[in-house]
Every structure is written in C-alpha cells, then in structure tokens.
Scaffold this motif. Structure first.
Motif, PDB file in Angstrom:
ATOM      1  N   TYR A 174       0.832  -1.205   0.000  1.00 46.27           N
ATOM      2  CA  TYR A 174       0.000   0.000   0.000  1.00 46.27           C
ATOM      3  C   TYR A 174       0.869   1.258   0.000  1.00 46.27           C
ATOM      4  O   TYR A 174       1.804   1.373   0.807  1.00 46.27           O
ATOM      5  CB  TYR A 174      -0.911   0.031   1.232  1.00 46.27           C
ATOM      6  N   ARG A 175       0.529   2.208  -0.875  1.00 45.37           N
ATOM      7  CA  ARG A 175       1.225   3.493  -0.922  1.00 45.37           C
ATOM      8  C   ARG A 175       0.207   4.608  -0.658  1.00 45.37           C
ATOM      9  O   ARG A 175      -0.792   4.700  -1.351  1.00 45.37           O
ATOM     10  CB  ARG A 175       1.874   3.706  -2.291  1.00 45.37           C
ATOM     11  N   VAL A 176       0.490   5.418   0.361  1.00 45.17           N
ATOM     12  CA  VAL A 176      -0.418   6.506   0.718  1.00 45.17           C
ATOM     13  C   VAL A 176      -0.340   7.596  -0.343  1.00 45.17           C
ATOM     14  O   VAL A 176       0.760   8.061  -0.694  1.00 45.17           O
ATOM     15  CB  VAL A 176      -0.069   7.084   2.107  1.00 45.17           C
ATOM     16  N   VAL A 177      -1.517   7.994  -0.862  1.00 42.49           N
ATOM     17  CA  VAL A 177      -1.579   9.012  -1.916  1.00 42.49           C
ATOM     18  C   VAL A 177      -1.901  10.387  -1.342  1.00 42.49           C
ATOM     19  O   VAL A 177      -1.210  11.362  -1.614  1.00 42.49           O
ATOM     20  CB  VAL A 177      -2.646   8.618  -2.977  1.00 42.49           C
ATOM     21  N   ARG A 178      -2.979  10.436  -0.515  1.00 46.31           N
ATOM     22  CA  ARG A 178      -3.373  11.739   0.046  1.00 46.31           C
ATOM     23  C   ARG A 178      -4.294  11.519   1.239  1.00 46.31           C
ATOM     24  O   ARG A 178      -4.866  10.450   1.420  1.00 46.31           O
ATOM     25  CB  ARG A 178      -4.093  12.598  -1.003  1.00 46.31           C
ATOM     26  N   TYR A 191      -7.084   7.979   4.706  1.00 46.73           N
ATOM     27  CA  TYR A 191      -6.224   8.277   3.563  1.00 46.73           C
ATOM     28  C   TYR A 191      -6.730   7.554   2.321  1.00 46.73           C
ATOM     29  O   TYR A 191      -7.350   6.489   2.413  1.00 46.73           O
ATOM     30  CB  TYR A 191      -4.794   7.800   3.825  1.00 46.73           C
ATOM     31  N   GLU A 192      -6.413   8.131   1.163  1.00 43.61           N
ATOM     32  CA  GLU A 192      -6.537   7.385  -0.084  1.00 43.61           C
ATOM     33  C   GLU A 192      -5.193   6.705  -0.318  1.00 43.61           C
ATOM     34  O   GLU A 192      -4.138   7.341  -0.183  1.00 43.61           O
ATOM     35  CB  GLU A 192      -6.877   8.298  -1.255  1.00 43.61           C
ATOM     36  N   ILE A 193      -5.247   5.436  -0.664  1.00 45.77           N
ATOM     37  CA  ILE A 193      -4.011   4.693  -0.907  1.00 45.77           C
ATOM     38  C   ILE A 193      -4.074   4.013  -2.271  1.00 45.77           C
ATOM     39  O   ILE A 193      -5.141   3.874  -2.869  1.00 45.77           O
ATOM     40  CB  ILE A 193      -3.749   3.632   0.192  1.00 45.77           C
ATOM     41  N   ASP A 194      -2.906   3.598  -2.740  1.00 45.50           N
ATOM     42  CA  ASP A 194      -2.798   2.895  -4.013  1.00 45.50           C
ATOM     43  C   ASP A 194      -2.403   1.450  -3.729  1.00 45.50           C
ATOM     44  O   ASP A 194      -1.408   1.190  -3.038  1.00 45.50           O
ATOM     45  CB  ASP A 194      -1.749   3.568  -4.904  1.00 45.50           C
ATOM     46  N   ASP A 195      -3.197   0.524  -4.248  1.00 49.26           N
ATOM     47  CA  ASP A 195      -2.907  -0.898  -4.085  1.00 49.26           C
ATOM     48  C   ASP A 195      -2.717  -1.502  -5.464  1.00 49.26           C
ATOM     49  O   ASP A 195      -3.667  -1.954  -6.116  1.00 49.26           O
ATOM     50  CB  ASP A 195      -4.059  -1.586  -3.350  1.00 49.26           C
ATOM     51  N   SER A 196      -1.471  -1.424  -5.943  1.00 46.67           N
ATOM     52  CA  SER A 196      -1.124  -1.940  -7.282  1.00 46.67           C
ATOM     53  C   SER A 196      -1.999  -1.307  -8.358  1.00 46.67           C
ATOM     54  O   SER A 196      -2.534  -1.993  -9.244  1.00 46.67           O
ATOM     55  CB  SER A 196      -1.268  -3.472  -7.314  1.00 46.67           C
ATOM     56  N   LEU A 236      -4.887   0.207  -7.895  1.00 46.05           N
ATOM     57  CA  LEU A 236      -6.306   0.267  -7.519  1.00 46.05           C
ATOM     58  C   LEU A 236      -6.469   1.205  -6.316  1.00 46.05           C
ATOM     59  O   LEU A 236      -5.858   0.962  -5.260  1.00 46.05           O
ATOM     60  CB  LEU A 236      -6.815  -1.130  -7.175  1.00 46.05           C
ATOM     61  N   PRO A 237      -7.273   2.274  -6.468  1.00 48.87           N
ATOM     62  CA  PRO A 237      -7.458   3.182  -5.327  1.00 48.87           C
ATOM     63  C   PRO A 237      -8.299   2.528  -4.224  1.00 48.87           C
ATOM     64  O   PRO A 237      -9.311   1.895  -4.488  1.00 48.87           O
ATOM     65  CB  PRO A 237      -8.191   4.381  -5.943  1.00 48.87           C
ATOM     66  N   LYS A 238      -7.843   2.671  -2.997  1.00 47.06           N
ATOM     67  CA  LYS A 238      -8.569   2.168  -1.836  1.00 47.06           C
ATOM     68  C   LYS A 238      -8.514   3.199  -0.718  1.00 47.06           C
ATOM     69  O   LYS A 238      -7.872   4.245  -0.848  1.00 47.06           O
ATOM     70  CB  LYS A 238      -7.978   0.823  -1.363  1.00 47.06           C
ATOM     71  N   VAL A 239      -9.197   2.891   0.373  1.00 45.28           N
ATOM     72  CA  VAL A 239      -9.227   3.785   1.528  1.00 45.28           C
ATOM     73  C   VAL A 239      -8.542   3.105   2.698  1.00 45.28           C
ATOM     74  O   VAL A 239      -8.777   1.918   2.975  1.00 45.28           O
ATOM     75  CB  VAL A 239     -10.682   4.155   1.913  1.00 45.28           C
ATOM     76  N   LEU A 240      -7.691   3.865   3.376  1.00 45.75           N
ATOM     77  CA  LEU A 240      -7.025   3.381   4.580  1.00 45.75           C
ATOM     78  C   LEU A 240      -7.503   4.217   5.772  1.00 45.75           C
ATOM     79  O   LEU A 240      -7.362   5.440   5.769  1.00 45.75           O
ATOM     80  CB  LEU A 240      -5.500   3.504   4.439  1.00 45.75           C
ATOM     81  N   LYS A 241      -8.063   3.548   6.761  1.00 47.05           N
ATOM     82  CA  LYS A 241      -8.449   4.208   8.005  1.00 47.05           C
ATOM     83  C   LYS A 241      -7.412   3.862   9.063  1.00 47.05           C
ATOM     84  O   LYS A 241      -7.118   2.674   9.300  1.00 47.05           O
ATOM     85  CB  LYS A 241      -9.838   3.758   8.456  1.00 47.05           C
ATOM     86  N   VAL A 242      -6.854   4.890   9.700  1.00 47.23           N
ATOM     87  CA  VAL A 242      -5.839   4.691  10.725  1.00 47.23           C
ATOM     88  C   VAL A 242      -6.382   5.226  12.047  1.00 47.23           C
ATOM     89  O   VAL A 242      -6.744   6.398  12.159  1.00 47.23           O
ATOM     90  CB  VAL A 242      -4.524   5.415  10.367  1.00 47.23           C
ATOM     91  N   LEU A 243      -6.436   4.357  13.042  1.00 50.85           N
ATOM     92  CA  LEU A 243      -6.923   4.744  14.364  1.00 50.85           C
ATOM     93  C   LEU A 243      -5.785   5.419  15.123  1.00 50.85           C
ATOM     94  O   LEU A 243      -4.716   4.827  15.316  1.00 50.85           O
ATOM     95  CB  LEU A 243      -7.416   3.514  15.130  1.00 50.85           C
ATOM     96  N   VAL A 269      -8.002  -1.383   5.675  1.00 58.54           N
ATOM     97  CA  VAL A 269      -8.071  -1.064   4.243  1.00 58.54           C
ATOM     98  C   VAL A 269      -9.414  -1.548   3.713  1.00 58.54           C
ATOM     99  O   VAL A 269      -9.829  -2.686   3.976  1.00 58.54           O
ATOM    100  CB  VAL A 269      -6.920  -1.750   3.472  1.00 58.54           C
ATOM    101  N   MET A 270     -10.075  -0.680   2.964  1.00 57.65           N
ATOM    102  CA  MET A 270     -11.376  -1.044   2.405  1.00 57.65           C
ATOM    103  C   MET A 270     -11.549  -0.447   1.017  1.00 57.65           C
ATOM    104  O   MET A 270     -10.752   0.409   0.582  1.00 57.65           O
ATOM    105  CB  MET A 270     -12.506  -0.551   3.322  1.00 57.65           C
ATOM    106  N   GLU A 271     -12.575  -0.887   0.352  1.00 60.65           N
ATOM    107  CA  GLU A 271     -12.924  -0.372  -0.972  1.00 60.65           C
ATOM    108  C   GLU A 271     -13.151   1.137  -0.906  1.00 60.65           C
ATOM    109  O   GLU A 271     -13.760   1.653   0.038  1.00 60.65           O
ATOM    110  CB  GLU A 271     -14.195  -1.067  -1.467  1.00 60.65           C
TER     111      GLU A 271
END
Length: 465
Positions: free
Chosen positions: A5-9, A20-25, A27-34, A84-86
C-alpha cells in the motif's frame, strides 16, 4: 505499508483517526488509521473490520480478509491500527445537499429509489445479526452512477451481543448523532429498529432540506411536525416516513422486509408517481366556503341558544326569583323595558354572536344592566359553545356541523386530527379574531394556505376532505 500500500493523500480526519486514499497496485482504496489508543476505540475499530469482512453487498465497502493490520511507526511506541477497504467514489449526502443542491429538497421519485436501496442494504446488515447505529446523511455515499452506499460501520453492533449485555445489566456504548439518533439509543438501549428511526430522520432532511431538530414535535404524541415543509411528498410516503420515526421502537416496522413490502405497495397504488404529489397535496378550503360553514354554525347556535337560554332562564327565575330576577334599586324603573327571560335570551345571543367579547358586554357594558339571570345563562352558553367547537373539531369527525355538508375539516399542520389542546388553542384564538372586528378571519383571504389568524396561532389548517 505491508509491502503493497502506498499513501496518496489525506481524505479527512477526526478525534479518533485519519482516513487516507491509498494505491494498491494501481487500484485506489481507503485506509483508516486509528490514532486513539483507548481500549474501547480499538474494540470498535476491530469490530468494523469484522462486520465489513462478513457483509457482501454493493452498497457496503468491501474489506478483504487481510484488510485489518497494525503498523508501528518509527517515532511511536504504540502501533497504529489500520483498516483497508474499498474506496467508494462520490460524495456523501450531507455534502450533496449542501454543495450540489443548496439544501433544496430532493424529488419524491428520487427519495423512493434511495430509500429502497438503503433498506436493501439494511436488510443485509440486519440479516447478519448486526445493526449500524449511526445512519445519517454524512454516512451515506452517493456514487456517480446514482447508487448509494452505507459507510462507517465502526459503531455497528451485533444484536445478540447487545441483548446479552442488557440481560447482564452492563452498560451499552451510546452513539449519538444529534437529530438522527433515536431516544432509546441515547439511553444505551439501541435495537435494530433504531436504524429505521435514523433512516427516516435522514429522509426528512433530504425531503425538506432542513435539519430534523429544527421541526417542532407534537406535545401529545411526540411525532415530528415536518410535512408542511414538504408539500411535494405524497400521503403514502409521508405515512411511511412517520412510521419509521415513531418515538417508540415497538411502533416502527418490525424488519427491513416489511419496509420493502410497504414501498412495493406504494409503487402498486401509484400508476404515475410524478402526479402523486399533486393529488395528495392538501386542498385548502377557501374563504367563502369557510364563511358559509360559519354562517351555518351561527344559525344552528343562535337557534339553540334561544331555546336553551329561555328554558334555563325560566328555571333559574322560578327557583331563585329573588337573586335571578332582581335589578339594583338604583336603576330608574322607566329604564327597565325588558323581562328576566328576555334578558336571558339576549345575553345568550350576545355571547353566541361575539364569544368572549359578547360575554364582557353582558357583564359590564349593557345599559341598563341586564338581569342577573342573563349573566348566568351567558356564561353557560359560552361553555356550551366552547364544547361544540372543541369537541367536534378534535373528534374523529374533525368538523363542526357547519363544515360537514361542505366536506371541509380542521387538521393540524400535517393533515392529522387535532388534539384536544390544539382545538382549544384554535377556539380561544378565534375569539381574538372576533374581538379584532373579524379582521382575524379576513386574514384567510391573503395567506397561502387560507389560514385565518386563529389557524396561524394554533398551527392548524382547514382543508377539503
């Protein structure tokens, strides 16, 4: 992160975490960080991962089995909990109403389509023995293709878990979104029907463009008075939404399937929904129809008053001749030209014609003063007239005898039956209209909903049946 996963913004953040929006190869996904390390926050975060990984529906963000992990930054002693989620493309409904519509209400057809989508999502969630507990416009995403998705399952709870906690006397975590959270949930007693309440409140916002807490509540039933701000909403849909937001959870639909059945019945009953709001918008009774009804009531009351005043006056004079048929000795005999029975009828006519103002004339203004029997009968007539209007207009008939042949009824702002208290407010403010030389009645000519002054004060309507 995790070698993939690479953090985009940054997408957003709050008191408990950052998204965050992340890049998974590619494919854009969402990363929630507690970012909150409290045990309860971690428990809810892990619960969201568990719930979303079990639920498979296009209206719910997908989470893969390895979507939850912990990450230890170099400059931190505590690991970050990550999920990480859709990525759901689009805007949430709060942003949509604010930025795209400037809080203009949505159309009924759109609301029915959206309501079906969300109920189908809830059907899936409830079927898995979970309920969301935080449905509101900000947690509903509108995709570019018009489809909706329900997000933020961090507050979701398993039905059986909540039930067992209640049996054990343990406190259940309260989740509160002002304006959308039902009363029982504020007390830590959320049930699946709590989701229906929040859903109904969400659609009140969408159909009016106004925050749900800005509407008054019926003091008798606790129901929200919102329909007069959504005249384009049909009676059937309005009734369904009122069913969803019933104050007591036992008075709401038992499950999502029942709501879907009700929506199907609405579709079946309406061959053309674009015309439905027009047919179901109340037709306000015009000034002249109301005037004719008042004249009919007036004639009935006057005839009744003459009979009642004569009978009651005769009885009082016979039983209490000294007190009922005696005027002060200071009044010259040549000024006394009437009899006690005549005065009783005159007093009743004054009160029936002018209400409270007429009663004041009988007691303090008449010259020479009327016989005491006239004051007693006038007071009785005022009480009977009050009962006539208040009881009939707050009954199932919703109309006086004068209104019935003209097929008009008195209702509250939502088109429902008046409460006894509201009928009282309407009656006594009607007396105010009379004191103002009937100007209060004439106001009905100039108001949009044909409301006289007393209708405005009591928040009532007179509509065609």
């Amino acid at each position: 992160m995790q070698g993939r996963y690479r953090v985009v913004r940054t997408l957003g953040g709050g008191g408990f975490g950052i998204t965050y929006e992340i890049d998974d190869s590619g494919l854009p996904k969402v990363l929630k960080v507690l970012t909150n390390s409290l045990p309860k926050a971690i428990e809810l975060f892990q619960q969201e991962s568990s719930v979303l990984s079990r639920l498979q529906h296009p209206g719910i963000p997908k989470v893969e089995s390895d979507g939850y992990f912990t990450y230890l930054p170099r400059d931190s002693e505590h690991p970050f909990h990550c999920l990480v989620m859709e990525k759901i493309e689009g805007v949430n409904l709060d942003e949509y109403m604010r930025e795209s519509r400037s809080y203009q209400p949505i159309a009924e057809l759109a609301s029915i389509n959206w309501l079906k989508q969300l109920v189908q999502i809830l059907h899936q969630v409830h079927h898995q023995q979970y309920f969301h507990r935080d449905i509101k416009p900000a947690n509903i995403m509108l995709r570019p293709d018009g489809q909706l998705a329900l997000i933020d399952f961090g507050t979701a709870r398993e039905v059986t878990q909540t039930f067992m906690q209640k049996l054990a006397g343990q406190e259940v975590t309260g989740i509160v979104s002002l304006g959308y959270t039902p009363p029982e949930q504020m007390n830590g007693r959320a049930v699946p029907q709590s989701d229906f309440y929040a859903l109904g409140r969400t659609f009140i916002f969408l159909l009016t463009g106004k925050f749900p807490n800005s509407f008054p509540e019926d003091p008798r039933t606790g129901e929200l008075i919102w329909r007069n701000y959504a005249p384009h909403v049909s009676q059937q849909l309005g009734n369904l939404i009122d069913y969803l937001v019933a104050p007591f959870p036992g008075n709401r639909p038992k499950d999502a399937s029942q709501i879907l059945d009700l929506l199907a019945a609405i579709d079946k009953d309406s061959s053309n929904y674009e015309k439905a709001p027009v047919h179901n918008t109340p037709k306000y009774a015009g000034f002249w129809k109301r005037a004719i009804a008042y004249i009919i009531d007036y004639v009935i009351i006057v005839i009744g008053v003459m009979v009642i005043s004569g009978i009651v006056g005769s009885i009082l004079v016979d039983v209490f001749p000294a007190s009922m048929a005696t005027l002060p000795s200071s009044i010259p005999k040549e000024k006394i030209t009437s009899t006690p029975i005549t005065d009783a009828v005159v007093g009743g006519l004054f009160t029936s014609s002018f209400g409270l103002f007429g009663l004041l004339l009988v007691f303090f203004v008449s010259d020479p003063p009327l016989y005491p029997v006239a004051k007693i009968t006038s007071l009785l007539i005022l009480i009977l007239q009050w009962l006539y209007f208040v009881f009939l207009e707050s009954s199932n008939l919703q109309a006086t005898v004068g209104k019935m042949p003209l097929q008009i009824i008195a209702t509250d702002a939502n088109g429902k039956r008046l409460s006894f208290a509201q009928a009282n407010i309407r009656y006594w403010s009607k007396n105010l209209s009379g004191i103002m030389l009937c100007i209060g009645y004439v106001v009905a000519i100039f108001t949009k909903k044909k409301q006289a002054l007393h209708d405005i004060i009591a928040n009532t309507l007179v509509i065609n049946k």
